[in-house]
Write a protein that holds these residues in place. Structure first.
Motif, PDB file in Angstrom:
ATOM      1  N   HIS A 130       0.869  -1.191   0.000  1.00 35.31           N
ATOM      2  CA  HIS A 130       0.000   0.000   0.000  1.00 35.31           C
ATOM      3  C   HIS A 130       0.899   1.231   0.000  1.00 35.31           C
ATOM      4  CE1 HIS A 130      -3.683   2.248   1.904  1.00 35.31           C
ATOM      5  NE2 HIS A 130      -2.789   3.151   1.508  1.00 35.31           N
ATOM      6  N   HIS A 143       1.477   5.356  -1.997  1.00 32.08           N
ATOM      7  CA  HIS A 143       1.037   6.426  -2.904  1.00 32.08           C
ATOM      8  C   HIS A 143       2.312   7.115  -3.374  1.00 32.08           C
ATOM      9  CE1 HIS A 143      -3.134   6.554  -0.932  1.00 32.08           C
ATOM     10  NE2 HIS A 143      -2.414   5.986   0.025  1.00 32.08           N
ATOM     11  N   LYS A 161      -0.604   3.521  -5.909  1.00 31.09           N
ATOM     12  CA  LYS A 161      -1.950   4.009  -6.228  1.00 31.09           C
ATOM     13  C   LYS A 161      -1.888   5.326  -6.998  1.00 31.09           C
ATOM     14  CE  LYS A 161      -3.299   2.299  -1.689  1.00 31.09           C
ATOM     15  NZ  LYS A 161      -3.966   1.031  -2.007  1.00 31.09           N
ATOM     16  N   HIS A 214      -9.547   2.058   1.506  1.00 31.45           N
ATOM     17  CA  HIS A 214      -9.108   2.817   2.682  1.00 31.45           C
ATOM     18  C   HIS A 214     -10.334   2.903   3.594  1.00 31.45           C
ATOM     19  CE1 HIS A 214      -5.808   4.195   0.108  1.00 31.45           C
ATOM     20  NE2 HIS A 214      -5.262   4.784   1.147  1.00 31.45           N
ATOM     21  N   HIS A 267      -5.877   0.430   6.746  1.00 36.46           N
ATOM     22  CA  HIS A 267      -5.894   1.379   7.868  1.00 36.46           C
ATOM     23  C   HIS A 267      -6.573   0.729   9.074  1.00 36.46           C
ATOM     24  CE1 HIS A 267      -4.132   5.039   6.269  1.00 36.46           C
ATOM     25  NE2 HIS A 267      -4.857   4.914   5.169  1.00 36.46           N
ATOM     26  N   ASP A 310       2.304   2.931   3.287  1.00 37.37           N
ATOM     27  CA  ASP A 310       1.359   4.009   2.943  1.00 37.37           C
ATOM     28  C   ASP A 310       2.130   5.227   2.420  1.00 37.37           C
ATOM     29  OD1 ASP A 310      -1.113   5.238   2.621  1.00 37.37           O
ATOM     30  OD2 ASP A 310      -1.335   5.813   4.721  1.00 37.37           O
TER      31      ASP A 310
HETATM   32 FE    FE Z   1      -3.213   5.181   1.760  1.00 39.92          FE
END
Ligand code: FE
Ligand code: NIG
Length: 408
Positions: A74, A76, A143, A244, A267, A319
């Motif tokens: 996960h 970004h 992502k 999420h 999360h 994340d």
């Molecule tokens: Fe995230």
């Protein structure tokens, strides 16, 4: 990168195969690992190494440990700009949600990312991937979601795809068009969801730019109904979903995603017992993101004991993003997962190998040192695999092999 050679034997090593249900960590001491091309073809105690491999090229590892290649399931990490100013604001009392509602937060990164060209985005992405790779990461999920318009969403996904070729890492891409509401759709969230589902997702699917679809189900993201429209649209294109969910409040997103057979729900700080049951029954992976919990100074802990009790597979990821978790280190997340969320070092390591593979639907290919799987593995300068979670820096990574290629 060294070229593939036919058969290679790695010996004088200890294996943490991370296969479930055997010894802790799937430990095999004084072991050997044999690779042919891009596949693992044999693992076991060195004393049992078949004679057939005697003439293959051998490398002694002086008692070092081998684990599967780490998987950051996960992130970004395609973005432009940085948000240290928001950190400054939060330290002066503003909350993450306050900043988002005032047009900062994700939208601030959207402005910077829209303004960045493909080459600029690619170079910064490759820098972050190189940092992950230096710590033994061989698979990364990336992502979109900092474009929120057709062109920029496509650009982010294209950058993620081309980063795979350049970095030598396996990259899975996720379309996160429903990350937050862009300024030009203010007070028109339903219209924006229509745009995401009908104008962007079909192009993303047609160009095969995404391997999965995600959304941000939250008070500062999208409500349950809007989220469901995204998940339903993904199903139309046969794309698996993830979500999420329950990061800042309990919206019931995890149970919704579970109904859609989500690969993972991510999360989960505010996950309630009904949500735990829903994901236990769906088989979705619970992805914990200790970096965001830490950086936003959250206090609500994800229900780790309940997840454990119900046998929900737990993954841990970075994340990595400029706002809520500006950390490009999966080893740091291992430590945070243990210290902040109470995972054991073995659970944390399973969370970045076996269970992270499952969170990406890649468990038949990677995530454990298993005959037939891809030769993705890491050689570590440690005396025991628990050390990977117990300490941080100097980097203990000695060698990284992905698809049989030596990357480091
Ligand atoms: Fe995230
Ligand atoms: O996973 N929660 C939503 N998305 C990201 C944060 C993105 C950002 O703040 O830029 C997350 O924490």
């Amino acid at each position: 990168m060294t070229p593939l050679s036919a058969t290679r034997v790695w010996r004088n090593c200890n294996l943490a195969t991370m296969q479930a249900g055997e010894t802790p960590y799937g430990i095999v001491e004084d072991a050997a690992l044999v690779v042919e091309g891009d596949r693992i073809v044999w693992t076991g105690p060195r004393s049992a190494l078949p004679r057939a491999y005697a003439s293959a090229s051998h490398e002694g590892l002086a008692g070092r440990w081998i684990t599967p290649g780490l998987i950051d399931c996960h992130t970004h990490l395609v973005y432009a700009g940085q948000r240290a100013g928001e950190f400054e604001q939060r330290q002066q009392g503003a909350s993450y949600a306050d900043i988002a509602r005032a047009g900062g937060g994700i939208l601030s990164t959207v402005r910077a990312t829209r303004a960045a060209d493909e080459e600029t985005l690619l170079q910064s992405t490759l820098g972050r991937l190189a940092a992950l790779r230096r710590e033994g990461v061989t698979t990364v999920e990336i992502k979109s979601g900092y474009g929120l318009d057709l062109q920029t969403e496509l650009r982010m996904l294209r950058v993620a795809r081309s980063a795979a070729a350049t970095s030598g890492l396996h990259i899975e891409t996720t379309f996160l068009g429903a990350h937050t509401l862009p300024e030009n759709y203010r007070d028109r969230a339903d219209d924006y969801i229509r745009f995401v589902c009908e104008d962007v997702l079909p192009v993303v699917a047609h160009e095969r730019l995404a391997d999965a679809v995600d959304a941000f189900c939250e008070t500062i993201g999208f409500d349950l109904q809007q989220t469901e429209r995204v998940l339903a649209a993904a199903r139309k294109y046969d794309l698996p979903v993830k979500l999420h969910a329950e990061q800042l409040s309990n919206m019931g997103g995890a149970a919704l995603a579970a109904r859609y057979g989500a690969l993972s729900v991510d999360h989960l700080e505010y996950l309630d017992p009904a949500g735990v049951s829903a994901i236990a029954e769906s088989g979705s992976v619970a992805v914990l993101l200790p970096g965001a919990f830490y950086f936003l100074r959250e206090t609500q802990l994800p229900p780790v004991a309940a997840l454990r009790e119900r046998g929900v597979p737990i993954a841990v990821a970075s994340d990595c993003n400029p706002g809520s978790s500006p950390f490009v280190s999966l080893l740091l997340m291992l430590n945070m997962g243990c210290v902040l969320f109470g995972l054991t070092p073995e659970e944390a390591l399973a969370g970045v190998t076996r269970n992270a593979a499952r969170a990406l639907g890649l468990d038949a290919e990677v995530g454990t040192l298993t005959v037939g799987k891809r030769a993705d593995f890491v050689v570590w300068n440690v005396d025991h695999p628990a050390q990977l979670a117990a300490q941080f820096g100097p980097n203990p990574c000695y060698r990284v092999v992905a698809r049989g290629n030596t990357l480091i």
